[in-house]
Structures are given as C-alpha cells and as structure tokens.
Design a protein around this motif. Structure first.
Motif, PDB file in Angstrom:
ATOM      1  N   THR A 219       0.807  -1.256  -0.001  1.00  0.00           N
ATOM      2  CA  THR A 219       0.111   0.044  -0.252  1.00  0.00           C
ATOM      3  C   THR A 219       0.960   1.055   0.148  1.00  0.00           C
ATOM      4  OG1 THR A 219      -1.883   1.118   0.975  1.00  0.00           O
ATOM      5  CG2 THR A 219      -0.379   0.123   2.618  1.00  0.00           C
ATOM      6  N   ARG A 220       0.458   2.194  -0.599  1.00  0.00           N
ATOM      7  CA  ARG A 220       1.316   3.417  -1.074  1.00  0.00           C
ATOM      8  C   ARG A 220       0.833   4.581  -0.412  1.00  0.00           C
ATOM      9  NH1 ARG A 220      -0.293   3.847  -6.925  1.00  0.00           N
ATOM     10  NH2 ARG A 220      -2.243   3.505  -5.573  1.00  0.00           N
ATOM     11  N   MET A 221       1.815   5.256   0.292  1.00  0.00           N
ATOM     12  CA  MET A 221       1.614   6.564   1.000  1.00  0.00           C
ATOM     13  C   MET A 221       2.740   7.409   0.707  1.00  0.00           C
ATOM     14  SD  MET A 221       0.044   4.932   4.602  1.00  0.00           S
ATOM     15  CE  MET A 221      -0.454   3.329   4.808  1.00  0.00           C
ATOM     16  N   GLY A 222       2.727   8.010  -0.428  1.00  0.00           N
ATOM     17  CA  GLY A 222       3.804   8.902  -0.854  1.00  0.00           C
ATOM     18  C   GLY A 222       5.128   8.235  -0.781  1.00  0.00           C
ATOM     19  N   ARG A 223       5.937   8.895  -0.148  1.00  0.00           N
ATOM     20  CA  ARG A 223       7.490   8.139  -0.516  1.00  0.00           C
ATOM     21  C   ARG A 223       7.511   6.899   0.539  1.00  0.00           C
ATOM     22  NH1 ARG A 223      12.876  11.442   1.895  1.00  0.00           N
ATOM     23  NH2 ARG A 223      13.850   9.844   0.806  1.00  0.00           N
ATOM     24  N   ASP A 224       6.456   6.562   1.265  1.00  0.00           N
ATOM     25  CA  ASP A 224       6.468   5.573   2.089  1.00  0.00           C
ATOM     26  C   ASP A 224       5.701   4.404   1.413  1.00  0.00           C
ATOM     27  OD1 ASP A 224       8.361   6.192   4.443  1.00  0.00           O
ATOM     28  OD2 ASP A 224       7.231   7.762   4.019  1.00  0.00           O
ATOM     29  N   VAL A 225       6.361   3.124   1.234  1.00  0.00           N
ATOM     30  CA  VAL A 225       5.415   2.055   0.791  1.00  0.00           C
ATOM     31  C   VAL A 225       5.429   0.800   1.865  1.00  0.00           C
ATOM     32  CG1 VAL A 225       5.353   0.067  -1.138  1.00  0.00           C
ATOM     33  CG2 VAL A 225       6.012   2.329  -1.573  1.00  0.00           C
ATOM     34  N   PHE A 226       4.285   0.541   2.286  1.00  0.00           N
ATOM     35  CA  PHE A 226       4.158  -0.419   3.261  1.00  0.00           C
ATOM     36  C   PHE A 226       3.872  -1.991   2.437  1.00  0.00           C
ATOM     37  CE2 PHE A 226       3.467   3.633   4.833  1.00  0.00           C
ATOM     38  CZ  PHE A 226       4.225   3.552   5.763  1.00  0.00           C
ATOM     39  N   VAL A 227       4.453  -2.932   2.872  1.00  0.00           N
ATOM     40  CA  VAL A 227       4.404  -4.196   2.367  1.00  0.00           C
ATOM     41  C   VAL A 227       4.178  -5.353   3.339  1.00  0.00           C
ATOM     42  CG1 VAL A 227       5.221  -6.043   0.623  1.00  0.00           C
ATOM     43  CG2 VAL A 227       6.225  -3.754   1.016  1.00  0.00           C
ATOM     44  N   GLN A 228       3.048  -6.127   3.421  1.00  0.00           N
ATOM     45  CA  GLN A 228       2.750  -7.098   4.167  1.00  0.00           C
ATOM     46  C   GLN A 228       3.177  -8.569   4.206  1.00  0.00           C
ATOM     47  OE1 GLN A 228      -1.369  -8.598   5.813  1.00  0.00           O
ATOM     48  NE2 GLN A 228      -1.200  -9.080   3.482  1.00  0.00           N
ATOM     49  N   GLU A 229       4.127  -9.175   5.024  1.00  0.00           N
ATOM     50  CA  GLU A 229       4.633 -10.375   4.969  1.00  0.00           C
ATOM     51  C   GLU A 229       3.405 -11.267   5.090  1.00  0.00           C
ATOM     52  OE1 GLU A 229       8.041 -12.493   7.091  1.00  0.00           O
ATOM     53  OE2 GLU A 229       8.635 -10.316   7.573  1.00  0.00           O
ATOM     54  N   SER A 230       3.128 -12.077   3.919  1.00  0.00           N
ATOM     55  CA  SER A 230       2.047 -12.993   4.021  1.00  0.00           C
ATOM     56  C   SER A 230       1.971 -14.330   3.251  1.00  0.00           C
ATOM     57  CB  SER A 230       1.109 -12.253   3.038  1.00  0.00           C
ATOM     58  OG  SER A 230       1.509 -12.039   1.748  1.00  0.00           O
ATOM     59  N   MET A 231       1.181 -14.857   2.922  1.00  0.00           N
ATOM     60  CA  MET A 231       1.105 -16.038   2.193  1.00  0.00           C
ATOM     61  C   MET A 231       1.606 -15.976   0.854  1.00  0.00           C
ATOM     62  SD  MET A 231      -2.285 -18.091   3.188  1.00  0.00           S
ATOM     63  CE  MET A 231      -3.423 -17.422   2.330  1.00  0.00           C
ATOM     64  N   THR A 232       1.452 -14.715   0.190  1.00  0.00           N
ATOM     65  CA  THR A 232       1.861 -14.271  -1.055  1.00  0.00           C
ATOM     66  C   THR A 232       2.832 -13.326  -1.309  1.00  0.00           C
ATOM     67  OG1 THR A 232      -0.211 -12.734  -0.601  1.00  0.00           O
ATOM     68  CG2 THR A 232      -0.696 -14.606  -1.829  1.00  0.00           C
ATOM     69  N   THR A 233       3.643 -12.815  -0.289  1.00  0.00           N
ATOM     70  CA  THR A 233       4.726 -12.027  -0.081  1.00  0.00           C
ATOM     71  C   THR A 233       5.679 -12.578   0.945  1.00  0.00           C
ATOM     72  OG1 THR A 233       3.750 -10.094  -1.087  1.00  0.00           O
ATOM     73  CG2 THR A 233       5.436  -9.840   0.141  1.00  0.00           C
ATOM     74  N   ASN A 234       6.817 -12.862   0.526  1.00  0.00           N
ATOM     75  CA  ASN A 234       7.775 -13.462   1.571  1.00  0.00           C
ATOM     76  C   ASN A 234       8.981 -12.418   1.713  1.00  0.00           C
ATOM     77  OD1 ASN A 234       9.437 -13.648  -0.652  1.00  0.00           O
ATOM     78  ND2 ASN A 234       9.711 -15.935  -0.574  1.00  0.00           N
ATOM     79  N   ARG A 235       9.888 -12.689   2.737  1.00  0.00           N
ATOM     80  CA  ARG A 235      10.863 -11.715   3.001  1.00  0.00           C
ATOM     81  C   ARG A 235      11.932 -11.374   1.779  1.00  0.00           C
ATOM     82  NH1 ARG A 235       9.659 -14.346   7.697  1.00  0.00           N
ATOM     83  NH2 ARG A 235      11.222 -16.247   7.461  1.00  0.00           N
ATOM     84  N   PRO A 236      12.337 -12.421   0.972  1.00  0.00           N
ATOM     85  CA  PRO A 236      13.075 -12.116   0.079  1.00  0.00           C
ATOM     86  C   PRO A 236      12.416 -11.155  -1.187  1.00  0.00           C
ATOM     87  CG  PRO A 236      13.345 -14.364   0.453  1.00  0.00           C
ATOM     88  CD  PRO A 236      12.261 -13.936   1.015  1.00  0.00           C
ATOM     89  N   GLY A 237      11.151 -11.472  -1.307  1.00  0.00           N
ATOM     90  CA  GLY A 237      10.183 -10.565  -2.182  1.00  0.00           C
ATOM     91  C   GLY A 237      10.322  -9.189  -1.505  1.00  0.00           C
ATOM     92  N   ILE A 238      10.194  -8.829  -0.420  1.00  0.00           N
ATOM     93  CA  ILE A 238      10.289  -7.643   0.148  1.00  0.00           C
ATOM     94  C   ILE A 238      11.618  -6.843  -0.100  1.00  0.00           C
ATOM     95  CG2 ILE A 238       9.903  -6.263   2.394  1.00  0.00           C
ATOM     96  CD1 ILE A 238       7.824  -8.220   3.311  1.00  0.00           C
ATOM     97  N   ALA A 239      12.902  -7.913   0.070  1.00  0.00           N
ATOM     98  CA  ALA A 239      14.063  -7.516   0.171  1.00  0.00           C
ATOM     99  C   ALA A 239      14.293  -6.995  -1.350  1.00  0.00           C
ATOM    100  CB  ALA A 239      15.013  -8.523   0.224  1.00  0.00           C
ATOM    101  N   TRP A 240      13.656  -7.794  -2.378  1.00  0.00           N
ATOM    102  CA  TRP A 240      13.712  -7.322  -3.921  1.00  0.00           C
ATOM    103  C   TRP A 240      13.162  -5.980  -3.978  1.00  0.00           C
ATOM    104  CZ3 TRP A 240      11.020  -5.814  -7.891  1.00  0.00           C
ATOM    105  CH2 TRP A 240      11.538  -5.862  -9.181  1.00  0.00           C
TER     106      TRP A 240
END
Ligand code: ARG
Length: 389
Positions: A219-240
């Motif tokens: 979810t996007r809030m200007g300069r900051d993007v928040f990403v949920q760790e989930s069944m569909t997004t893993n930690r390497p996904g967030i690192a990418w």
C-alpha cells in the motif's frame, strides 16, 4: 501531521520537458483519480488447488462436494461483468479515464519446466498483479501457479502507457520457479493452536528462498510503501522491492498483522484513506513495533465496523473474508466508493466527513476481491509527498 514534498519527484522527473504529457503517475491510494483500469470477468475459471492455495467451499456443502475446477458459468461471469461495467460507467461519469484488460480465456492448462496446473484464474483483480509506484509500473512476481501469466491481459495497456509516456519506467519482477520446493505444504495442515503459537514467525505456504510477492500486498503513502509479509509475499520478495524502489527515493517498510493466520493482500487489513488516516481491521491489529511509525507521525487508525455478512454468508466460492467490506476505492481524499450492502462502513466514513458513493459489487466477490482489488490506478493528481517526515 506534517507533510513535505519529497526530493523524489525531482529525481524522477527525467529529461523530458513540460510539453510531454504525464500518463502514469500515482503516489498514494487517495489523491484525485484520473485514470484507472477496471478488471473484467470474461474467461474466468475457479482458482485451482495448488501447493500455495487450497480453495474451500463456504457455508453448507453437500456430502462429497468438492471445490469446482474449470470455467465459471456464463451467468456468474455475466453478473460480475454487470457490476464491473457499472463501476466503470460511474467512474467515467466522474471524468475518470477507464481502461479495461484484454479478454483472455483462462481455461487453459499451464505447463512450465517446473509445474503444471489444470487452468489459470481470471483478470478481475489487476491490483494483485500490477502496481503504479510514482512513474513506475511494476508487474509482481505472483505467488500462485495459476496466476503466473496473469500480467498478459494488461500488457496491451502497459505497452500503450509506455509508448505514450517517455518517463514511465516499466519493470517486471523476476518470475519465481513455483516448483514444489518453493512452497511449504505443511502450512495447510497446522492446527489453530499451532498457528497461534507460531503467529510471530510469519511463515506461511511460501518458503524463503526465492523472492515472491503479489502487488496487492503493498500500500502506497507517498514516499513510503508498506508491504505485508503474507502467504503471497515473503521476506526475499520484500528485500527485492526494497532494492528496486529505494534507489528511486521510496522507502519500503515490511508490516505485520500477527493475528491474520491466512494473510494475503493488505487491502482488507490496512487501508489508508487520506493523509493521517488508515482504516484498520479490528480482527487483525498491526504489530506494535510497526504501529509506532504511524503513531509517532500523528497518523490515526480507524477500526472498520462489523461487515454486513459473516464469513459463512459470503458467496459460496468466495475465498476472501467478510472484510471485503473495507476494500474501498478512494477517488479523492474526500470521496470513497464502497459496496452497497456495507452500511456500517458507509456510516463510519460519512461520520469522518467523506462523501460515500455506493455500488453493488457482491457478484464480483468470488473472483477474488472487491472495489480496490478490481482496479489499478494509473494516474492520480499530485506529487510524491513525505507523510512521515
Ligand atoms: N485476503 C483478504 C481477506 O480475505 C482478501 C484480499 C483481497 N484483496 C485483493 N487485492 N485481491 O481478507
């Protein structure tokens, strides 16, 4: 709360002069919507079971009845399309440019060197697949086999935007193998007690070797993007995502909702409505450490009221929870589109000073989401701002 305009815009302005039209630009979930893609139900199939997914029938079930495989009925598709078309017309009436994906028949088995699935899924939820981050259009890796090629119905539009907007950046994240060993199938067999005991580990059905993410976990809030760790997004996904987006001036923050034992896509859990205000899910509070960033920047959390139906009253083949009630689409910082039947949400948002527009959308629910899921905002008025200075 204080807001500053970030140096990011300057960084991304590129070489072109002011005569070049801006086609792609969207920095948050609430600025005035100018152009949007609305999904379509044509060609949709039931979501097949696979290592990263176990669809379940809702409510009463005949003995031996199993979740269907194959195309959805013409009538189910017609009803969903009627509501998607109605939403499109409403947006167009408000002067918003509405585009639609290509018609694709998803009733095709897929076979790659690593896996096969009996059918693909649908093009109702562009939000899951593709995201606008400023002037960048990013195609997600996806996490499920049946959704591996789900970017294809949007490619004609993406190419068109890319051709018309010389400043648009077009990125497709590396496709994961989706091989058996990418998944943790034991996840599906855990008891409630085990899930509770492990809720702070954030380990779900996808492993931690290959980067994996669905676009709707952001979810996007200007300069900051928040990403949920989930069944569909893993930690390497967030690192990418961090390595991809931080050099462009964005900041990527992982966020966690420990009480959601089946987390997937953040837009029924944590939904920003305007600067300083997030609609939150009372069943899925954000982890304390993640909340601090918001509260110390004077953001307020507004708990969604009880939804109009229980989980069992959701459509029989719907895999989402009753919290689709809070899956709203903002078309400006003071105007929000909500589903017709979700009167509790209407009341709450009106009390907060929003204009609430309502549309019927329950026939779309079994295709994976509601108003936010079924749309992809391409352009909103406004620049990149820092809401967490
Ligand atoms: N997993 C969510 C829930 O059931 C549904 C999310 C739907 N969002 C989407 N972008 N498809 O609460």
């Amino acid at each position: 709360m204080s807001v500053t305009t970030s140096p990011t815009d300057a960084g991304l302005a590129g070489s072109s002069g002011p005569e070049v039209p801006t086609v792609v630009s969207s920095w948050n979930e609430w600025d005035p919507l100018e152009e949007v893609v609305v999904g379509r139900a044509d060609g949709a199939c039931f979501d097949p079971a696979e290592p990263g997914y176990r669809p379940q029938i809702r409510g009463p079930r005949a003995p031996g009845e199993t979740f269907p495989v194959g195309p959805k009925s013409a009538e189910t598709i017609r009803r969903a399309n009627e509501e998607l078309d109605n939403l499109s017309a409403l947006l167009a009436d408000r002067g918003i440019v509405v585009r639609r994906p290509d018609v694709v028949n998803f009733d095709h088995p897929l076979r790659t060197p690593e896996f096969d699935v009996p059918t693909q899924y649908c093009s109702v939820c562009p939000r899951d697949v593709v995201i606008t981050l400023g002037r960048q259009v990013l195609e997600a890796t996806m996490s499920r086999r049946a959704r591996y090629f789900e970017y294809l119905p949007y490619r004609r539009l993406i190419r068109d935007y890319w051709n018309r907007d010389p400043r648009m950046i077009w990125t497709a994240a590396p496709k994961p193998s989706m091989a058996d060993d990418m998944y943790r199938e034991e996840f599906w067999e855990l008891t409630q007690e085990e899930r509770f005991a492990r809720m702070h580990e954030f380990e779900f059905c996808v492993g931690q070797e290959e980067p994996v993410f669905d676009a709707a976990d952001m979810t996007r809030m200007g300069r900051d993007v928040f990403v949920q760790e989930s069944m569909t997004t893993n930690r390497p996904g967030i690192a990418w995502l961090r390595r991809e987006l931080e050099p462009r001036g964005l900041r990527v923050h992982p966020v966690h909702f420990p009480l959601d034992f089946f987390p997937s896509h953040i837009d029924c859990t944590f939904v920003p409505l305007r600067p300083g205000l997030v609609l939150t899910n009372p069943d899925r509070p954000i982890k304390d450490e993640d909340a601090t960033f918001f509260t110390k920047n004077d953001w307020r959390f507004l708990d969604a009221p009880e939804a109009s139906s229980t989980n069992d009253e959701m459509p029989k083949y719907c895999q989402s929870s009753r919290w689709l009630s809070m899956n709203v689409l903002s078309i400006s910082p003071d105007t929000i589109i909500c589903e017709d039947s979700e009167v509790g949400v209407h009341r709450l948002l009106r009390a907060e000073g929003f204009e609430v527009i309502t549309v019927p959308f329950r026939n779309v629910y079994e295709f994976g989401g509601s108003l936010h899921c079924a749309t992809w905002d391409v352009r909103r008025t406004g620049e990149c701002a820092d809401y967490f200075p």
